[in-house]
Design an enzyme around this catalytic site. Structure first.
Site, PDB file in Angstrom:
ATOM      1  N   HIS A 176       5.219  -1.223  -5.431  1.00  0.00           N
ATOM      2  CA  HIS A 176       4.040  -1.593  -5.857  1.00  0.00           C
ATOM      3  C   HIS A 176       3.944  -0.958  -6.937  1.00  0.00           C
ATOM      4  CE1 HIS A 176       2.840  -3.753  -2.236  1.00  0.00           C
ATOM      5  NE2 HIS A 176       3.133  -2.597  -1.517  1.00  0.00           N
ATOM      6  N   GLU A 231       8.184  -5.300  -1.312  1.00  0.00           N
ATOM      7  CA  GLU A 231       6.734  -5.619  -1.639  1.00  0.00           C
ATOM      8  C   GLU A 231       6.405  -5.354  -3.052  1.00  0.00           C
ATOM      9  OE1 GLU A 231       4.220  -3.099   0.930  1.00  0.00           O
ATOM     10  OE2 GLU A 231       5.641  -3.283   2.564  1.00  0.00           O
ATOM     11  N   GLU A 272       7.187   4.051   5.771  1.00  0.00           N
ATOM     12  CA  GLU A 272       6.397   5.181   5.102  1.00  0.00           C
ATOM     13  C   GLU A 272       6.526   6.547   5.997  1.00  0.00           C
ATOM     14  OE1 GLU A 272       2.401   3.365   4.636  1.00  0.00           O
ATOM     15  OE2 GLU A 272       2.999   1.999   3.028  1.00  0.00           O
ATOM     16  N   ASP A 331       4.851  -5.998  -6.711  1.00  0.00           N
ATOM     17  CA  ASP A 331       3.642  -6.505  -7.388  1.00  0.00           C
ATOM     18  C   ASP A 331       3.474  -5.541  -8.204  1.00  0.00           C
ATOM     19  OD1 ASP A 331       2.409  -4.505  -6.011  1.00  0.00           O
ATOM     20  OD2 ASP A 331       1.235  -5.986  -4.682  1.00  0.00           O
ATOM     21  N   ASN A 350      11.595   1.550   5.183  1.00  0.00           N
ATOM     22  CA  ASN A 350      10.836   1.026   4.085  1.00  0.00           C
ATOM     23  C   ASN A 350       9.802   1.980   3.637  1.00  0.00           C
ATOM     24  OD1 ASN A 350      10.409  -1.510   2.513  1.00  0.00           O
ATOM     25  ND2 ASN A 350       8.388  -1.536   3.765  1.00  0.00           N
TER      26      ASN A 350
HETATM   27  C1  XIL Z   1      -1.321  -4.044   3.544  1.00  0.00           C
HETATM   28  C2  XIL Z   1      -1.590  -5.718   3.421  1.00  0.00           C
HETATM   29  O1  XIL Z   1      -1.243  -6.378   2.255  1.00  0.00           O
HETATM   30  C3  XIL Z   1      -3.280  -5.982   3.594  1.00  0.00           C
HETATM   31  O2  XIL Z   1      -3.678  -7.104   3.772  1.00  0.00           O
HETATM   32  C4  XIL Z   1      -3.712  -5.029   4.672  1.00  0.00           C
HETATM   33  O3  XIL Z   1      -5.271  -4.773   4.750  1.00  0.00           O
HETATM   34  C5  XIL Z   1      -3.143  -3.612   4.543  1.00  0.00           C
HETATM   35  O4  XIL Z   1      -1.778  -3.604   4.497  1.00  0.00           O
HETATM   36  N1  XIL Z   1       2.510  -1.082   2.299  1.00  0.00           N
HETATM   37  C6  XIL Z   1       2.903  -1.939   3.409  1.00  0.00           C
HETATM   38  C7  XIL Z   1       2.300  -3.205   3.677  1.00  0.00           C
HETATM   39  O5  XIL Z   1       3.938  -1.595   4.002  1.00  0.00           O
HETATM   40  O6  XIL Z   1       2.092  -3.362   5.106  1.00  0.00           O
HETATM   41  C8  XIL Z   1       0.772  -2.985   3.093  1.00  0.00           C
HETATM   42  O7  XIL Z   1       0.236  -4.353   3.509  1.00  0.00           O
HETATM   43  C9  XIL Z   1       0.809  -2.823   1.750  1.00  0.00           C
HETATM   44  C10 XIL Z   1       1.273  -1.369   1.495  1.00  0.00           C
END
Ligand code: XIL
Length: 357
Positions: free
Chosen positions: A224, A263, A140, A265, A189
């Site tokens: 996401h 990641e 990020e 969802d 990422n």
């Molecule tokens: C999130 C986890 O899923 C949570 O449990 C935690 O509280 C915060 O982080 N982007 C990412 C992940 O790269 O590491 C994050 O994970 C979600 C967003």
């Protein structure tokens, strides 16, 4: 069509179905690799630790590394024959307070922060060497408009790495990672890759890094998503269309980089819309219509992923089943149902949509 996700050898299991495309992963936490072991072993052949390999988890105190929680996940994955992605080495979030402090109330120097970064990367990657095949080295670092995430942002959003070191922290992180484990695949990422300005910014950054000979091997698309794009032109999710994500995949892979969905969802909530206690979804208000809509959304993204199977080398979900998702971590009590398996660990229409074509 009855099928139980717990049936080992179910010909319709997810990872088997996708064996000729890419590994299928899930983010797991210190409990879920046990509580969700049946689903995990049946449907997934890769794992990512959801929080256990982040800076604050591994080095809460300077120089003292706590690997126990991560090791338990790694041991489970190795014993189950699963691949392991490492997440994440350098990020603006989930860091211990000492990291950016000089120990006497001020900010750490650039030189010391670089040394701390190198030491962390080197210790962690050597510890997991031979087990973790790929790492999110930098997470990020870019903003929606394609500029770097700097120190001039709100608390929680700003990057102290950038503030103290400058943008060279990114190149330095990848170099340190390659030195620590020359066999590991090193990823950049990030989220919102469907926004044209952001994907262009990421592309330009990666192109620059590669031109300087910095060892970057792939790009992680967090993915996401939401059940539908936003209609609000100023909202990030206005751009959340398959065609826009395809542009990102094309751009990044044109640099010779591999792409992983890291990641995935699909939230039921639509960005730009307002929700409150009475409109928060529950298992009861997650209607069949909405389940079908979520399934169709999953399907369109998997159509894209399959089309790009020569460059996509992994697809990881950010969780296993709807009873354990970061999208339900809100203090407001808002619950979400973003994964392929429901709160009872049964496959949802989204699961059928992904395996059924
Ligand atoms: C999130 C986890 O899923 C949570 O449990 C935690 O509280 C915060 O982080 N982007 C990412 C992940 O790269 O590491 C994050 O994970 C979600 C967003």
């Amino acid at each position: 069509m009855p099928h139980s996700p717990g049936d080992l050898g179910d010909p319709r299991n997810l990872a088997e179905k996708y064996a000729s495309y890419f590994p299928i992963g899930a983010a797991v936490d210190s409990q879920s690799y046990m509580t969700h072991a049946a689903l995990l072993k049946t449907h997934f052949n890769s794992v990512t630790a959801e929080n256990e390999m982040k800076f604050e988890s591994l080095q809460r105190t300077e120089g003292s590394f706590s690997y126990d929680a991560a090791d338990r996940i790694v041991n489970f994955a190795v014993a189950s024959g699963m691949k392991i992605r490492g997440h994440a080495l350098v990020w603006h979030s989930q860091n211990p307070a000492w990291l950016f402090s000089n120990g006497s109330g001020g900010t750490v120097s650039k030189q010391t922060l670089l040394a701390r970064m190198n030491s962390h990367i080197s210790n962690v990657m050597r510890h997991f060497r031979g087990k973790v095949y790929a790492w999110d080295v930098v997470n990020e670092a870019m903003m929606e408009d394609g500029t770097y995430r700097t120190g001039n942002l709100a608390e929680g959003q700003k990057s102290r790495w950038h503030e103290i070191i400058g943008e060279s922290y990114i190149a330095e992180a990848f170099k340190a990672a390659h030195a620590a484990d020359p066999d590991a695949k090193l990823f950049y990422n990030d989220f919102y890759n469907y926004i044209p300005a952001k994907q262009q910014g990421i592309y330009n950054m990666l192109k620059g890094l590669l031109a300087q000979g910095v060892p970057v091997h792939g790009v992680g698309l967090q993915a996401h998503f939401n059940v539908e794009p936003s209609t609000v032109t100023t909202n990030q999710a206005y751009y959340q269309h398959v065609a826009n994500l395809e542009e990102a995949i094309k751009l990044y892979s044109s640099l010779g980089l591999e792409v992983q969905v890291t990641e995935l969802d699909i939230s039921l909530y639509i960005p730009g819309m307002t929700y409150n206690q009475s409109t928060f979804y529950t298992a009861a208000t997650f209607t069949d219509d909405l389940k079908a809509k979520q399934a169709a959304r999953y399907r369109e993204f998997f159509e894209l992923f399959r089309e790009y199977r020569t460059v996509i080398t992994g697809v990881t979900f950010w969780g296993i089943a709807d009873d354990n998702t970061w999208l339900s971590e809100f203090s407001s009590g808002r619950k979400d149902f973003p994964l392929l398996f429901d709160v009872n660990h049964d496959p949802k229409p989204a699961y059928d949509a992904v395996v059924g074509f």
